[in-house]
Design a protein around this motif. Structure first.
Motif, short mmCIF file in Angstrom:
data_model
loop_
_atom_site.label_atom_id
_atom_site.label_comp_id
_atom_site.label_asym_id
_atom_site.label_seq_id
_atom_site.Cartn_x
_atom_site.Cartn_y
_atom_site.Cartn_z
N THR A 1 41.21 -6.74 52.27
CA THR A 1 41.60 -7.14 53.62
C THR A 1 43.10 -7.37 53.70
OG1 THR A 1 39.43 -8.17 53.96
CG2 THR A 1 41.20 -8.83 55.44
N TRP A 2 43.66 -8.03 52.69
CA TRP A 2 45.10 -8.29 52.69
C TRP A 2 45.90 -6.99 52.52
CZ3 TRP A 2 48.79 -7.56 48.81
CH2 TRP A 2 50.05 -8.08 49.10
N ILE A 3 45.45 -6.12 51.62
CA ILE A 3 46.18 -4.87 51.36
C ILE A 3 46.17 -3.97 52.59
CG2 ILE A 3 46.10 -2.71 50.05
CD1 ILE A 3 45.24 -4.33 47.62
N VAL A 4 45.01 -3.85 53.24
CA VAL A 4 44.92 -3.01 54.44
C VAL A 4 45.81 -3.57 55.55
CG1 VAL A 4 43.36 -2.26 56.28
CG2 VAL A 4 42.64 -2.09 53.90
N SER A 5 45.84 -4.90 55.68
CA SER A 5 46.71 -5.52 56.69
C SER A 5 48.17 -5.20 56.41
CB SER A 5 46.48 -7.04 56.69
OG SER A 5 47.39 -7.69 57.56
N LEU A 6 48.58 -5.25 55.15
CA LEU A 6 49.96 -4.94 54.78
C LEU A 6 50.29 -3.47 55.06
CD1 LEU A 6 52.65 -5.74 53.44
CD2 LEU A 6 51.59 -5.21 51.23
N LEU A 7 49.36 -2.58 54.70
CA LEU A 7 49.60 -1.16 54.93
C LEU A 7 49.72 -0.84 56.42
CD1 LEU A 7 47.19 0.42 52.28
CD2 LEU A 7 49.68 0.25 52.17
N ARG A 8 48.92 -1.51 57.23
CA ARG A 8 49.02 -1.29 58.68
C ARG A 8 50.37 -1.75 59.21
NH1 ARG A 8 42.91 -3.39 60.07
NH2 ARG A 8 41.85 -1.35 59.89
N GLU A 9 50.85 -2.88 58.70
CA GLU A 9 52.14 -3.39 59.13
C GLU A 9 53.27 -2.43 58.75
OE1 GLU A 9 54.86 -7.43 58.57
OE2 GLU A 9 52.77 -7.38 57.93
N LEU A 10 53.12 -1.76 57.59
CA LEU A 10 54.13 -0.82 57.13
C LEU A 10 53.94 0.57 57.73
CD1 LEU A 10 54.22 -1.79 53.33
CD2 LEU A 10 55.89 -2.39 55.09
N GLY A 11 52.84 0.77 58.48
CA GLY A 11 52.57 2.07 59.06
C GLY A 11 52.09 3.09 58.06
N LEU A 12 51.46 2.63 56.97
CA LEU A 12 51.02 3.54 55.91
C LEU A 12 49.51 3.65 55.81
CD1 LEU A 12 53.46 2.41 53.05
CD2 LEU A 12 53.68 4.39 54.57
N HIS A 13 48.78 2.94 56.66
CA HIS A 13 47.32 2.97 56.56
C HIS A 13 46.77 4.22 57.22
CE1 HIS A 13 43.11 1.47 57.48
NE2 HIS A 13 43.22 1.42 56.17
N SER A 14 45.88 4.90 56.52
CA SER A 14 45.32 6.16 57.03
C SER A 14 44.30 5.94 58.14
CB SER A 14 44.66 6.94 55.88
OG SER A 14 43.57 6.20 55.34
N GLY A 15 43.76 4.74 58.26
CA GLY A 15 42.73 4.46 59.26
C GLY A 15 41.32 4.66 58.75
N ASP A 16 41.19 5.29 57.57
CA ASP A 16 39.86 5.50 56.99
C ASP A 16 39.35 4.21 56.36
OD1 ASP A 16 40.04 8.19 57.67
OD2 ASP A 16 41.02 8.71 55.76
N PRO A 17 38.02 4.03 56.35
CA PRO A 17 37.47 2.83 55.72
C PRO A 17 37.78 2.81 54.22
CG PRO A 17 35.73 4.16 56.74
CD PRO A 17 36.99 4.89 56.93
N ALA A 18 38.04 1.63 53.70
CA ALA A 18 38.27 1.48 52.26
C ALA A 18 36.95 1.62 51.51
CB ALA A 18 38.89 0.12 51.98
N THR A 19 37.02 2.19 50.32
CA THR A 19 35.81 2.46 49.54
C THR A 19 35.77 1.56 48.31
OG1 THR A 19 35.85 4.78 50.22
CG2 THR A 19 34.47 4.22 48.35
N LEU A 20 34.63 0.89 48.13
CA LEU A 20 34.39 0.05 46.95
C LEU A 20 33.37 0.74 46.06
CD1 LEU A 20 34.00 -3.44 48.67
CD2 LEU A 20 35.89 -2.73 47.23
N TRP A 21 33.67 0.81 44.78
CA TRP A 21 32.76 1.43 43.81
C TRP A 21 32.18 0.34 42.92
CZ3 TRP A 21 31.59 6.40 44.57
CH2 TRP A 21 32.49 7.19 45.29
N CYS A 22 30.86 0.29 42.87
CA CYS A 22 30.13 -0.74 42.12
C CYS A 22 29.05 -0.06 41.29
CB CYS A 22 29.53 -1.77 43.08
SG CYS A 22 28.49 -3.02 42.30
#
Length: 309
Positions: free
Chosen positions: A212-233
């Motif tokens: 959540t924090w990383i995606v928020s930072l990337l959006r602020e920098l204009g670097l977020h692709s908009g795709d959902p983040a993927t978690l591998w478990c």
């Protein structure tokens, strides 16, 4: 930071009219971290720091080892206190700073930190093993390479009752931006889990907060692709639990904050997928691994060798 050199220079000039600043140019050595250019990639190395650490421990001529933690030697309670606990604490504290560029050391250092209050001779032996591993990997550092992808994905893992002292679990995650490792963690969970599924679910909640924090930072920098983040478990029960509320009856005892990940999955911000254990990169952050598997995971985390300076 930005991709417009002219705008950056203009900003620096305006700042210099108000504040006393100096542009040092391309970073070479900063806070003990050396930056090296290698085949278009940036290497973050702490070779000098590691050499100094071995000197302080009196182990400059020690025999190198292939892994920082043994798969056969567990941490058991010992009644023989180490004669110099201050030395133990100083070296372990120094190792914590080394994990900034060496995620392969995170699990071993986290385990050593758990005995800072009362180290024993057995714990000192474990510390010396980590230093012997460092001796053999002085030229290793974290590689950052250009990546065409800006997607965010992470590997999340947890052992179950792995600590023989209190039977608590160790969580670990590795977060990637494209092909680059940007965040990682190895930490003991606060409570004992009643099943491996519960332990893995708690680990997913930890990485969800980091996501959540990383995606928020990337959006602020204009670097977020908009795709959902993927978690591998690598636990099917935990992946089902993230999306299926029917499992709630089996997890009434789980603390509310751990269900944070379920809300993120329901809103479409995260996707939780299953990955086989042999491909689970976060294994290196939660348990000791045999040499070949440890080296393979270390390479996939972009901890690689670089030429001597």
């Amino acid at each position: 930071m930005g991709d417009d050199a002219t705008l950056i220079d203009k900003l620096l000039h305006r700042l210099s009219t108000t504040f006393k600043i100096r542009d040092l140019g391309t970073p070479i050595f900063f806070l003990g971290i050396e930056t090296l250019n290698q085949d278009g990639s940036l290497m973050l190395s702490q070779r000098r720091y590691m050499t100094d650490l071995l000197n302080r421990a009196g182990m400059t001529d020690c025999k190198p080892l292939a892994t920082p933690a043994s798969v056969t030697q567990s941490v058991t309670p010992s009644t023989q206190p180490y004669e110099n606990p201050t030395q133990y604490r100083r070296l372990v504290g120094a190792l914590q700073y080394l994990t900034i560029t060496r995620p392969d050391l995170s699990f071993a250092v986290n385990r050593l930190c758990q005995f800072m209050h009362s180290p024993t001779d057995d714990h000192w032996v474990l510390l010396k093993r980590v230093l012997r591993y460092i001796k053999g990997t002085l030229n290793y550092g974290l590689r950052l390479s250009p990546s065409v992808s800006t997607s965010v994905h992470a590997f999340s893992d947890s052992d179950w009752a792995g600590c023989p002292v209190d039977r608590k679990n160790t969580s670990g995650y590795a977060v990637f931006l494209g092909s680059n490792l940007i965040s990682w963690l190895s930490r003991k969970q606060r409570t004992v889990a009643r099943s491996s599924t519960e332990a893995e679910y708690k680990a997913l909640a930890d990485v969800s907060a980091e996501f959540t924090w990383i995606v928020s930072l990337l959006r602020e920098l204009g670097l977020h692709s908009g795709d959902p983040a993927t978690l591998w478990c690598d636990n099917l029960g935990a992946t089902y639990l993230c999306a299926n509320p029917v499992f709630h009856a089996r997890t009434k005892h789980v603390e509310i904050d751990f269900h944070f990940v379920r809300d993120k999955v329901a809103s479409g911000e995260f996707i939780v997928n299953f990955v086989s254990t042999k491909d689970q990169l976060a294994d290196i952050l939660t348990k000791p691994l045999p040499g070949p598997r440890f080296a393979a995971h270390r390479d996939k985390l972009n901890v690689v060798s670089h030429p001597c300076a």
